[in-house]
Design a protein around this motif. Structure first.
Motif, PDB file in Angstrom:
ATOM      1  N   LEU A  21     -53.909  31.110 -36.079  1.00 49.78           N
ATOM      2  CA  LEU A  21     -52.398  30.678 -35.652  1.00 49.78           C
ATOM      3  C   LEU A  21     -52.415  31.099 -34.199  1.00 49.78           C
ATOM      4  O   LEU A  21     -52.038  30.522 -33.362  1.00 49.78           O
ATOM      5  CB  LEU A  21     -51.506  31.539 -36.410  1.00 49.78           C
ATOM      6  CG  LEU A  21     -51.211  31.081 -37.673  1.00 49.78           C
ATOM      7  CD1 LEU A  21     -50.429  32.252 -38.493  1.00 49.78           C
ATOM      8  CD2 LEU A  21     -50.470  29.800 -37.790  1.00 49.78           C
ATOM      9  N   LYS A  22     -53.200  32.310 -33.486  1.00 54.81           N
ATOM     10  CA  LYS A  22     -53.305  32.612 -32.368  1.00 54.81           C
ATOM     11  C   LYS A  22     -54.118  31.385 -31.444  1.00 54.81           C
ATOM     12  O   LYS A  22     -53.639  30.957 -30.465  1.00 54.81           O
ATOM     13  CB  LYS A  22     -54.028  33.815 -31.980  1.00 54.81           C
ATOM     14  CG  LYS A  22     -53.962  34.056 -30.446  1.00 54.81           C
ATOM     15  CD  LYS A  22     -54.416  35.742 -30.674  1.00 54.81           C
ATOM     16  CE  LYS A  22     -54.181  36.079 -29.284  1.00 54.81           C
ATOM     17  NZ  LYS A  22     -54.727  37.848 -28.915  1.00 54.81           N
ATOM     18  N   LEU A  24     -54.110  28.196 -32.276  1.00 56.55           N
ATOM     19  CA  LEU A  24     -53.310  27.224 -32.241  1.00 56.55           C
ATOM     20  C   LEU A  24     -52.116  27.252 -31.058  1.00 56.55           C
ATOM     21  O   LEU A  24     -51.692  26.238 -30.600  1.00 56.55           O
ATOM     22  CB  LEU A  24     -52.696  26.937 -33.683  1.00 56.55           C
ATOM     23  CG  LEU A  24     -53.552  26.202 -34.553  1.00 56.55           C
ATOM     24  CD1 LEU A  24     -52.725  26.243 -36.066  1.00 56.55           C
ATOM     25  CD2 LEU A  24     -54.037  24.674 -34.200  1.00 56.55           C
ATOM     26  N   TRP A  25     -51.452  28.458 -31.102  1.00 55.75           N
ATOM     27  CA  TRP A  25     -50.729  28.763 -29.884  1.00 55.75           C
ATOM     28  C   TRP A  25     -51.216  28.430 -28.660  1.00 55.75           C
ATOM     29  O   TRP A  25     -50.398  28.207 -27.780  1.00 55.75           O
ATOM     30  CB  TRP A  25     -50.112  30.106 -30.071  1.00 55.75           C
ATOM     31  CG  TRP A  25     -48.704  30.372 -30.794  1.00 55.75           C
ATOM     32  CD1 TRP A  25     -48.994  30.916 -32.076  1.00 55.75           C
ATOM     33  CD2 TRP A  25     -47.509  30.007 -30.826  1.00 55.75           C
ATOM     34  NE1 TRP A  25     -47.704  31.033 -32.526  1.00 55.75           N
ATOM     35  CE2 TRP A  25     -46.938  30.371 -32.016  1.00 55.75           C
ATOM     36  CE3 TRP A  25     -47.085  29.250 -29.647  1.00 55.75           C
ATOM     37  CZ2 TRP A  25     -45.567  30.072 -31.939  1.00 55.75           C
ATOM     38  CZ3 TRP A  25     -45.603  28.768 -29.788  1.00 55.75           C
ATOM     39  CH2 TRP A  25     -44.979  29.386 -31.138  1.00 55.75           C
ATOM     40  N   TRP A  26     -52.471  28.900 -28.415  1.00 56.08           N
ATOM     41  CA  TRP A  26     -52.994  28.531 -27.007  1.00 56.08           C
ATOM     42  C   TRP A  26     -53.096  26.956 -26.748  1.00 56.08           C
ATOM     43  O   TRP A  26     -53.082  26.440 -25.562  1.00 56.08           O
ATOM     44  CB  TRP A  26     -54.292  29.070 -26.761  1.00 56.08           C
ATOM     45  CG  TRP A  26     -54.159  30.655 -26.486  1.00 56.08           C
ATOM     46  CD1 TRP A  26     -54.717  31.754 -27.424  1.00 56.08           C
ATOM     47  CD2 TRP A  26     -53.884  31.350 -25.320  1.00 56.08           C
ATOM     48  NE1 TRP A  26     -54.267  33.009 -26.635  1.00 56.08           N
ATOM     49  CE2 TRP A  26     -53.811  32.509 -25.469  1.00 56.08           C
ATOM     50  CE3 TRP A  26     -53.661  30.526 -23.907  1.00 56.08           C
ATOM     51  CZ2 TRP A  26     -53.638  33.490 -24.172  1.00 56.08           C
ATOM     52  CZ3 TRP A  26     -53.169  31.539 -23.050  1.00 56.08           C
ATOM     53  CH2 TRP A  26     -53.184  32.819 -23.140  1.00 56.08           C
ATOM     54  N   ALA A  28     -51.089  24.917 -28.089  1.00 51.92           N
ATOM     55  CA  ALA A  28     -49.991  24.280 -27.845  1.00 51.92           C
ATOM     56  C   ALA A  28     -49.631  24.532 -26.405  1.00 51.92           C
ATOM     57  O   ALA A  28     -48.810  23.557 -25.776  1.00 51.92           O
ATOM     58  CB  ALA A  28     -49.105  24.817 -28.787  1.00 51.92           C
ATOM     59  N   VAL A  29     -49.926  25.693 -25.936  1.00 53.07           N
ATOM     60  CA  VAL A  29     -49.437  26.014 -24.430  1.00 53.07           C
ATOM     61  C   VAL A  29     -50.263  25.259 -23.374  1.00 53.07           C
ATOM     62  O   VAL A  29     -49.773  24.501 -22.677  1.00 53.07           O
ATOM     63  CB  VAL A  29     -49.742  27.388 -24.255  1.00 53.07           C
ATOM     64  CG1 VAL A  29     -49.702  27.885 -22.590  1.00 53.07           C
ATOM     65  CG2 VAL A  29     -48.826  28.329 -25.054  1.00 53.07           C
TER      66      VAL A  29
END
Length: 56
Positions: A21-22, A24-26, A28-29
Motif C-alpha cells: 500500500l505504501k 502504491l501511494w508513492w 500514485a503521487v
C-alpha cells in the motif's frame, strides 16, 4: 508451536500488505506530479492554441 507460526504468518501478511500500500501511494503521487506537469508544460499548436498533451 502452531499458534506461534500463525502469529508470524499474520505479521508477515500484514507487513507485506502495508509495504504494498505504501508503494502504491508513492506510485500514485508520481503519476499525479507527471499529470500536473503535463498541463504546465504543454506546447502550443500552429494556431497558437494550447494543445492537448495526451494522445487520446
Amino acid at each position: 508451536m502452531v499458534p506461534l507460526l500463525l502469529v508470524l504468518l499474520l505479521a508477515l501478511v500484514l507487513f507485506g500488505a502495508g509495504f504494498a500500500l505504501k508503494a502504491l501511494w508513492w506510485v500514485a503521487v508520481i503519476v499525479l506530479v507527471l499529470w500536473l506537469l503535463g498541463f504546465v508544460l504543454r506546447t502550443a499548436d500552429s494556431g497558437g492554441r494550447r494543445g492537448r498533451w495526451y494522445r487520446w
